[in-house]
Structure formats: C-alpha cells, structure tokens
Design a protein around this motif. Structure first.
Motif, PDB file in Angstrom:
ATOM      1  N   LYS A  38      63.822  68.185  80.606  1.00 18.98           N
ATOM      2  CA  LYS A  38      62.440  68.550  80.213  1.00 18.98           C
ATOM      3  C   LYS A  38      62.588  70.217  80.370  1.00 18.98           C
ATOM      4  N   VAL A  39      62.128  71.065  79.467  1.00 16.67           N
ATOM      5  CA  VAL A  39      61.998  72.428  79.490  1.00 16.67           C
ATOM      6  C   VAL A  39      60.663  72.682  80.333  1.00 16.67           C
ATOM      7  N   GLY A  40      61.126  73.536  81.443  1.00 18.32           N
ATOM      8  CA  GLY A  40      59.966  73.960  82.369  1.00 18.32           C
ATOM      9  C   GLY A  40      59.380  72.885  82.920  1.00 18.32           C
ATOM     10  N   GLY A  41      60.470  71.845  83.448  1.00 15.85           N
ATOM     11  CA  GLY A  41      60.227  70.741  84.200  1.00 15.85           C
ATOM     12  C   GLY A  41      59.748  70.823  85.626  1.00 15.85           C
ATOM     13  N   GLY A  42      60.088  71.840  86.257  1.00 20.23           N
ATOM     14  CA  GLY A  42      59.840  71.953  87.602  1.00 20.23           C
ATOM     15  C   GLY A  42      60.800  72.048  88.714  1.00 20.23           C
ATOM     16  N   SER A  43      61.727  70.968  88.426  1.00 21.12           N
ATOM     17  CA  SER A  43      62.965  71.169  89.226  1.00 21.12           C
ATOM     18  C   SER A  43      64.099  71.346  88.468  1.00 21.12           C
ATOM     19  N   TYR A  44      64.957  72.236  89.087  1.00 18.15           N
ATOM     20  CA  TYR A  44      65.983  73.024  88.347  1.00 18.15           C
ATOM     21  C   TYR A  44      67.369  73.002  89.347  1.00 18.15           C
ATOM     22  N   ILE A  45      68.407  72.709  88.660  1.00 15.86           N
ATOM     23  CA  ILE A  45      69.614  72.753  89.188  1.00 15.86           C
ATOM     24  C   ILE A  45      70.537  73.910  88.358  1.00 15.86           C
ATOM     25  N   LEU A  46      70.742  74.969  89.135  1.00 16.43           N
ATOM     26  CA  LEU A  46      71.044  76.139  88.556  1.00 16.43           C
ATOM     27  C   LEU A  46      72.499  76.678  88.723  1.00 16.43           C
ATOM     28  N   ASN A  47      73.046  77.488  87.994  1.00 20.14           N
ATOM     29  CA  ASN A  47      74.483  78.266  88.351  1.00 20.14           C
ATOM     30  C   ASN A  47      73.840  79.562  88.841  1.00 20.14           C
ATOM     31  N   TYR A  48      74.886  80.486  89.431  1.00 21.01           N
ATOM     32  CA  TYR A  48      74.383  81.620  90.126  1.00 21.01           C
ATOM     33  C   TYR A  48      73.854  82.396  88.963  1.00 21.01           C
ATOM     34  N   ASP A  49      74.253  82.495  87.971  1.00 18.15           N
ATOM     35  CA  ASP A  49      73.707  83.432  86.881  1.00 18.15           C
ATOM     36  C   ASP A  49      72.015  82.875  86.288  1.00 18.15           C
ATOM     37  N   GLY A  50      71.528  81.756  87.007  1.00 16.01           N
ATOM     38  CA  GLY A  50      70.108  81.537  86.418  1.00 16.01           C
ATOM     39  C   GLY A  50      70.142  80.483  85.326  1.00 16.01           C
ATOM     40  N   ALA A  51      71.387  80.028  84.660  1.00 18.69           N
ATOM     41  CA  ALA A  51      71.452  78.943  83.868  1.00 18.69           C
ATOM     42  C   ALA A  51      71.451  77.678  84.398  1.00 18.69           C
ATOM     43  N   ASN A  52      70.824  76.724  83.446  1.00 11.93           N
ATOM     44  CA  ASN A  52      70.904  75.228  83.820  1.00 11.93           C
ATOM     45  C   ASN A  52      72.235  74.783  84.315  1.00 11.93           C
ATOM     46  N   ASN A  53      72.355  74.144  85.304  1.00 10.61           N
ATOM     47  CA  ASN A  53      73.799  73.579  85.797  1.00 10.61           C
ATOM     48  C   ASN A  53      73.905  72.287  85.959  1.00 10.61           C
ATOM     49  N   ALA A  54      72.791  71.525  85.698  1.00 15.28           N
ATOM     50  CA  ALA A  54      72.673  70.041  85.918  1.00 15.28           C
ATOM     51  C   ALA A  54      73.668  69.153  85.082  1.00 15.28           C
ATOM     52  N   ASN A  55      74.375  68.381  86.006  1.00 11.22           N
ATOM     53  CA  ASN A  55      75.075  67.242  85.459  1.00 11.22           C
ATOM     54  C   ASN A  55      74.332  66.072  84.826  1.00 11.22           C
ATOM     55  N   GLU A  56      73.734  66.223  83.763  1.00  7.40           N
ATOM     56  CA  GLU A  56      72.828  65.294  83.007  1.00  7.40           C
ATOM     57  C   GLU A  56      73.154  63.749  83.311  1.00  7.40           C
ATOM     58  N   LYS A  57      74.335  63.357  82.941  1.00  6.42           N
ATOM     59  CA  LYS A  57      74.723  61.936  83.074  1.00  6.42           C
ATOM     60  C   LYS A  57      74.682  61.510  84.463  1.00  6.42           C
ATOM     61  N   LEU A  58      75.179  62.272  85.388  1.00 12.31           N
ATOM     62  CA  LEU A  58      75.152  61.934  86.844  1.00 12.31           C
ATOM     63  C   LEU A  58      73.724  61.703  87.263  1.00 12.31           C
ATOM     64  N   MET A  59      72.651  62.718  86.904  1.00 12.89           N
ATOM     65  CA  MET A  59      71.489  62.820  87.539  1.00 12.89           C
ATOM     66  C   MET A  59      70.841  61.546  86.773  1.00 12.89           C
ATOM     67  N   ASN A  60      70.937  61.460  85.621  1.00 18.04           N
ATOM     68  CA  ASN A  60      70.333  60.072  85.135  1.00 18.04           C
ATOM     69  C   ASN A  60      70.677  58.979  85.581  1.00 18.04           C
ATOM     70  N   GLY A  61      72.180  58.745  86.058  1.00 18.39           N
ATOM     71  CA  GLY A  61      72.403  57.618  86.689  1.00 18.39           C
ATOM     72  C   GLY A  61      71.648  57.329  87.952  1.00 18.39           C
TER      73      GLY A  61
END
Length: 335
Positions: free
Chosen positions: A286-309
């Motif tokens: 979700k955009v602006g969803g409150g919990s962020y997994i980020l790369n050093y440059d501030g970009a989204n770095n979430a492994n969506e498949k793993l986290m969904n599981g």
C-alpha cells in the motif's frame, strides 16, 4: 531512488521549521548512527538528541562535536551496553525522565559476530543487539513516540530487503546458529516486527533500512585491522561516505515520503515532498502504508512475494508475540 540533491534539498527545509525535535540514537557513538546524528544536528534548528552507546569517551567526543555544530541544540549521552535488556530498560527510564515526546528513534546497533556467544540473559549477543534490544527500545518508548506531533518515526538500520527463511521454533537462534542464519533471521524479524508495529500504531511510521556499503569502522572491529582494511579498500568504489549515509538517513527519518498509515493530521506527515517525489510503497504493497522496507537510497526494497508468504502465515504477529515472551524470559518477570 531518491537523488542526493533531492535529499539535501529536503533536509535543508528542516531548519526553517519551528518547534522541538527530539531524537534518540541507539548505537549513536560510531558509524552510521554517529553520522546521522551529526547531520540531523546541522539541519534542525533546535534539536534535542540523546545518544545511547557503550563507549563513554566516544560519547563525550561526539557531544562536543554536536554542540559545536549547533550551539542551540541540547545533547545528552547515555552510557549503556544494550545487549542486555535490563540495560535497555534503564536507558529508557533516563530518557523518560527528560522527555514527554520523541520524534525519531534511530536504531543501528550490532556487529559482525563470527561465532555464537550468549549474554548473561541467555540471548545470542549479536541477535540481541540487532533485534531484541532494538525492539525493547521501541516497546518502552511507544508512549513517547505516540505523543509526537511530527508525527514520530522509528528507523531500524540493518538489512531491509535481505530477508530470508526463518523457522518458528528457532527465532532466538538457540536451536541452530550460523553466521549467515544469524544475519538472515535478524533482517527478517526486523521487517516483520516493523510491519506488525505499523499496524498496531498507525500514527507512527516504521522503516527498516539497508544502508548499503558505508565506509565505517565496522570491518576493522569485526575482522581485525588488516583484513578489515583489505575489505574496506576493495569495497571503496561502491561504498558511501559516512556523510552521504547520514544525509540519506536524515531524509528517510523526516521526509513525507514515508508517512504513517493513519496520521492524526494528514497535512503534517514530515518534510513536504520536493521535486516530484511521491509517497513510498509500504511493505504491505500500500502506498504510504506506514511500514517501509527501504534501500539505502530511500527506494522500496521489499521482497513482496516473501513478505506476502509470511503475512499469510501470521508471522508478523507471531514474531512480536515471541519478542514479548523473550523480554519476559530475559528479565525473569512477566513484563
């Protein structure tokens, strides 16, 4: 990716903002924590910064440097070995005596342990630093974070996006330990805890950040001066300076690009976005969803498949329930 020019432009806006800004840096006496505290002191008009760390000499030195950089700021040092949960509680008690609200809790403790060693509380030392003590700070300081008008943000710097497989019966790494397993478990548990906490406390933002390769003393302290120097030299072309890391972390800690899931005031969620930047996708998708997994440059770095599981198996709550149980076991009480 957020460019460094956008980072600096956003950070410069902080100096024009009125009001108090209270930050707590755990692991703030070296490396990334120290660099970020120094950058924050430069750009916030009248900050209050609490540094928590083991080395009293380093803490005293950094306090003097912070005062020189910003004479209008207020700076405190708390000497503590936070590998022990009881010491975390004592440090939090000192902070609570001085503050009514906290705007930023920045967590960067840990080292690269090459062998398993347990603390006197029965926790694997590095796992305690990289996960349990960090979450104990969050747990203890949630009332002060909830009282922030900024709103508050929790940033845990470790290995966002580097999650892996974890087993429910080995979350404390007592059943099975290895160097790689310890790194993967700490990364995964930080991300799952961040997601759980953001859902439970939707007026606070939570971020788990992978800092990239930063030119810090970590390699020398972990592997010795010779081996550490070799690794540092080989990684230099792809690494970040401490100053750039600090600037980027200040951005992640203050920008409206990482809002809480349900802010009390949607018009006040951080430094207004500059140069076309947008709110970031949270770990939940979700955009602006409150919990962020980020790369050093501030970009989204979430492994969506793993986290969904993990989400489908209820792991965010399972990990947090386990964490609370570990606190009770470590302290020998029902806290």
């Amino acid at each position: 990716m957020v460019g460094l020019s956008e980072v600096r432009k956003s950070n410069s806006v902080l100096h024009s903002r009125d009001g108090d800004f209270v930050a707590v840096f755990v692991g703030g006496t070296s490396g990334i924590g120290e660099a970020t505290a120094k950058e924050l002191a430069k750009v916030v008009k009248k900050p209050t910064i609490h540094l928590v760390g083991r080395n009293e000499a380093s803490g005293s030195r950094i306090l003097e440097e912070l005062k020189a950089a910003n004479p209008e700021g207020t700076f405190h040092f708390i000497q503590s070995d936070v590998s022990l949960i009881k010491n975390v509680d004592q440090a939090c008690s000192e902070i609570k005596q001085k503050e009514k609200a906290i705007d930023l809790l920045f967590l960067s403790t840990g080292h690269l342990a090459t062998s398993k060693k347990d603390t006197s509380e029965g926790l694997e030392n590095n796992h305690a630093l990289r996960y349990y003590s960090r979450m104990r700070f969050v747990h203890n300081l949630l009332p002060l974070l909830s009282a922030s008008k900024t709103p508050a943000r929790v940033v845990t710097v470790l290995a966002g996006g580097q999650e892996g497989k974890i087993e429910e019966d080995n979350l404390d790494l007592q059943k099975s330990w290895s160097f790689m397993k310890a790194a993967s478990y700490a990364a995964t548990m930080n991300s799952l805890a961040v997601e759980h906490l953001a859902a439970q406390y939707p007026t606070i933002s939570f971020a788990h950040v992978f800092p990239g390769v930063v030119r810090t003393p970590l390699m020398n302290t972990s592997f010795g001066s010779i081996a550490g120097s070799i690794v540092g030299f080989l990684s230099r072309p792809m690494s970040l300076s401490l100053q750039e890391s600090g600037q980027r972390n200040v951005f992640i800690s203050t920008s409206a690009a990482y809002p809480p899931a349900a802010p009390e005031d949607p018009t006040s969620i951080g430094v207004p976005l500059v140069d076309g930047l947008k709110a970031t996708v949270a770990s939940t998708g979700k955009v602006g969803g409150g919990s962020y997994i980020l790369n050093y440059d501030g970009a989204n770095n979430a492994n969506e498949k793993l986290m969904n599981g993990y989400r489908e198996q209820g792991f965010p709550k399972k990990v947090w329930d386990h964490t609370l149980a570990i606190f009770s076991k470590a302290l020998g009480s029902t806290q």
